[in-house]
Structure formats: C-alpha cells, structure tokens
Scaffold this motif. Structure first.
Motif, short mmCIF file in Angstrom:
data_model
loop_
_atom_site.label_atom_id
_atom_site.label_comp_id
_atom_site.label_asym_id
_atom_site.label_seq_id
_atom_site.Cartn_x
_atom_site.Cartn_y
_atom_site.Cartn_z
N ILE A 49 -40.34 6.18 -10.36
CA ILE A 49 -39.74 6.28 -9.03
C ILE A 49 -38.40 5.55 -8.99
CG2 ILE A 49 -40.01 5.58 -6.61
CD1 ILE A 49 -43.04 6.19 -6.97
N ILE A 50 -38.36 4.36 -9.57
CA ILE A 50 -37.09 3.62 -9.64
C ILE A 50 -36.08 4.41 -10.46
CG2 ILE A 50 -35.99 1.53 -10.55
CD1 ILE A 50 -38.66 0.06 -9.90
N GLY A 51 -36.54 5.06 -11.52
CA GLY A 51 -35.66 5.87 -12.35
C GLY A 51 -35.04 7.02 -11.56
N PHE A 52 -35.84 7.73 -10.78
CA PHE A 52 -35.29 8.81 -9.95
C PHE A 52 -34.31 8.28 -8.93
CE2 PHE A 52 -38.89 11.52 -11.41
CZ PHE A 52 -38.14 12.62 -11.80
N ALA A 53 -34.63 7.14 -8.32
CA ALA A 53 -33.72 6.54 -7.34
C ALA A 53 -32.39 6.17 -7.99
CB ALA A 53 -34.36 5.31 -6.70
N LEU A 54 -32.44 5.58 -9.18
CA LEU A 54 -31.21 5.22 -9.89
C LEU A 54 -30.42 6.47 -10.29
CD1 LEU A 54 -32.33 2.27 -12.18
CD2 LEU A 54 -30.73 2.18 -10.27
N LEU A 55 -31.11 7.50 -10.71
CA LEU A 55 -30.45 8.74 -11.09
C LEU A 55 -29.72 9.36 -9.90
CD1 LEU A 55 -29.87 10.77 -13.33
CD2 LEU A 55 -32.03 11.91 -12.76
N VAL A 56 -30.39 9.41 -8.75
CA VAL A 56 -29.76 9.95 -7.54
C VAL A 56 -28.57 9.08 -7.14
CG1 VAL A 56 -30.12 10.33 -5.06
CG2 VAL A 56 -31.82 11.13 -6.70
N ALA A 57 -28.74 7.76 -7.20
CA ALA A 57 -27.63 6.85 -6.85
C ALA A 57 -26.46 7.03 -7.81
CB ALA A 57 -28.12 5.40 -6.86
N GLY A 58 -26.76 7.17 -9.09
CA GLY A 58 -25.71 7.34 -10.08
C GLY A 58 -24.94 8.63 -9.89
N VAL A 59 -25.65 9.72 -9.70
CA VAL A 59 -24.99 11.01 -9.47
C VAL A 59 -24.16 10.95 -8.19
CG1 VAL A 59 -25.44 13.44 -8.90
CG2 VAL A 59 -26.68 12.37 -10.78
N SER A 60 -24.70 10.33 -7.15
CA SER A 60 -23.96 10.20 -5.89
C SER A 60 -22.67 9.39 -6.09
CB SER A 60 -24.83 9.52 -4.83
OG SER A 60 -25.96 10.29 -4.56
N GLU A 61 -22.76 8.32 -6.86
CA GLU A 61 -21.58 7.48 -7.11
C GLU A 61 -20.52 8.25 -7.90
OE1 GLU A 61 -19.33 4.10 -6.59
OE2 GLU A 61 -21.39 4.31 -5.88
N VAL A 62 -20.94 9.02 -8.88
CA VAL A 62 -19.99 9.82 -9.67
C VAL A 62 -19.34 10.88 -8.79
CG1 VAL A 62 -19.81 11.52 -11.54
CG2 VAL A 62 -21.08 9.38 -11.90
N ILE A 63 -20.14 11.56 -7.98
CA ILE A 63 -19.59 12.57 -7.07
C ILE A 63 -18.59 11.93 -6.12
CG2 ILE A 63 -20.16 14.10 -5.13
CD1 ILE A 63 -22.79 14.76 -6.65
#
Length: 189
Positions: A49-63
């Motif tokens: 769950i933490i991994g998915f949250a970090l992935l979403v946060a990372g993609v959002s930051e890159v976008i």
C-alpha cells in the motif's frame, strides 16, 4: 474528559450519534486485532500500500514538474518524483525486502529522534521535560530493540505498529462515544 468546544465546533461530531462512534471504535479494534493476528502478512500488505502511494505521488510530482517547468526547482522536483516512483516500484515488486529496509530506517529514526528528545528534555525541563525525557528513552530503547532483532524484526514491526494504531484509535472512538452519550449535545446555530 472530552473538550466540549471541540465537539460543538465540529459539525461532524455534533451530528455523529454516540452509538455510531462506539460502532466505529469496535470496527477499528476488530481490524487491529485482525492485523495483530498475522503481523507478517500485515507488514507485507502495508509495504504494498505504501508502495502504491509512493508511486502515485512520484508520478504526480513528475507530471507537475513538466506541467509547470517555469517554477523554480524543476530538476529537484523531477528528481524527487523519480525517487518516489522508484521507491514505490521497489516496495510493490518485493514488499518483503522493502519491509526489511523500512524497518531498518524506522529503527534508526527512533534512535535519533529519541536521543534528540532526551537532550531537549533538559532544555524544556520546566515544561514537562520529564515526560519528554521518558518519551526519548522509550523511543531510543524501542529503536535499539528493533535494530537488535533486525532483519527478523522487518517481518513484524510495520504490521504490529499498524495493529496497535488501529486498536488505540478504536479505544479513542469508544471513549468519545461514551462521552457523547453522557453529555447532552446542543445544536449549533
């Protein structure tokens, strides 16, 4: 004792029935006990769950970095987004190994923050510094206990913390529900 100003200033709490709060508390306690029944599984699920949250946060930051390149710190925001994304992928790909790393970092953070609280307790002794000292000693000791049992502690620490957190949150909801039952509520204008 529940602070009445908090209850009356929050429309959510004034409309929540006392039995609804009790029920929610029981749900949290049941979830906490369920998680504590298999902390290793809960640790792995937490890591995913933490991994998915970090992935979403990372993609959002890159976008965001690319959608607002004129903002200062484009390269830093891009780097942070990529690092979040990579950490998220690592947690999802191998949650067990990632849990071991997270537990090691958590143990070290407990030790460092505990030592800092110990030093600060003497500076703030007049303002409940003894409690800060106790908090620092407990945090430091907990960090060393987790570190001493590492890497095996990586299998149970995250799940145990999530389970205990749910139990304590459930107890709070039950206490709130009992307090709401005892005290008549008035509607806010």
């Amino acid at each position: 004792m529940v602070d009445k100003s908090v209850i009356h200033s929050s429309p959510h709490l004034t409309t929540t029935s006392w039995w609804g709060a009790l029920l929610l508390g029981l749900v949290f306690i049941a979830a906490g006990l369920f998680i504590l029944g298999d902390v290793a599984l809960a640790t792995v699920i937490s890591a995913v769950i933490i991994g998915f949250a970090l992935l979403v946060a990372g993609v959002s930051e890159v976008i965001h970095a690319f959608s607002a390149p004129h903002w200062r710190g484009f390269a830093l925001r891009l780097l942070i987004g990529v690092l979040y994304g990579l950490c998220g992928v690592a947690l999802i790909a191998d949650p067990l190994a990632a849990s071991l790393v997270l537990t090691l970092v958590f143990a070290l953070a407990l030790i460092v923050s505990g030592v800092m609280r110990i030093f600060q307790s003497f500076q703030y002794w007049r303002w409940a510094g003894s409690l800060l000292l106790l908090s620092g000693l407990v945090g430091t000791l907990a960090g060393f206990v987790i570190l001493a049992k590492w890497p095996v502690s990586g299998l149970w620490v995250l799940g145990t913390l999530v389970g205990i957190d749910l139990l304590l949150h459930g107890v709070w909801w039950i206490a709130l529900g009992l307090q709401l039952r005892r005290e008549p509520r008035t509607a806010e204008p």
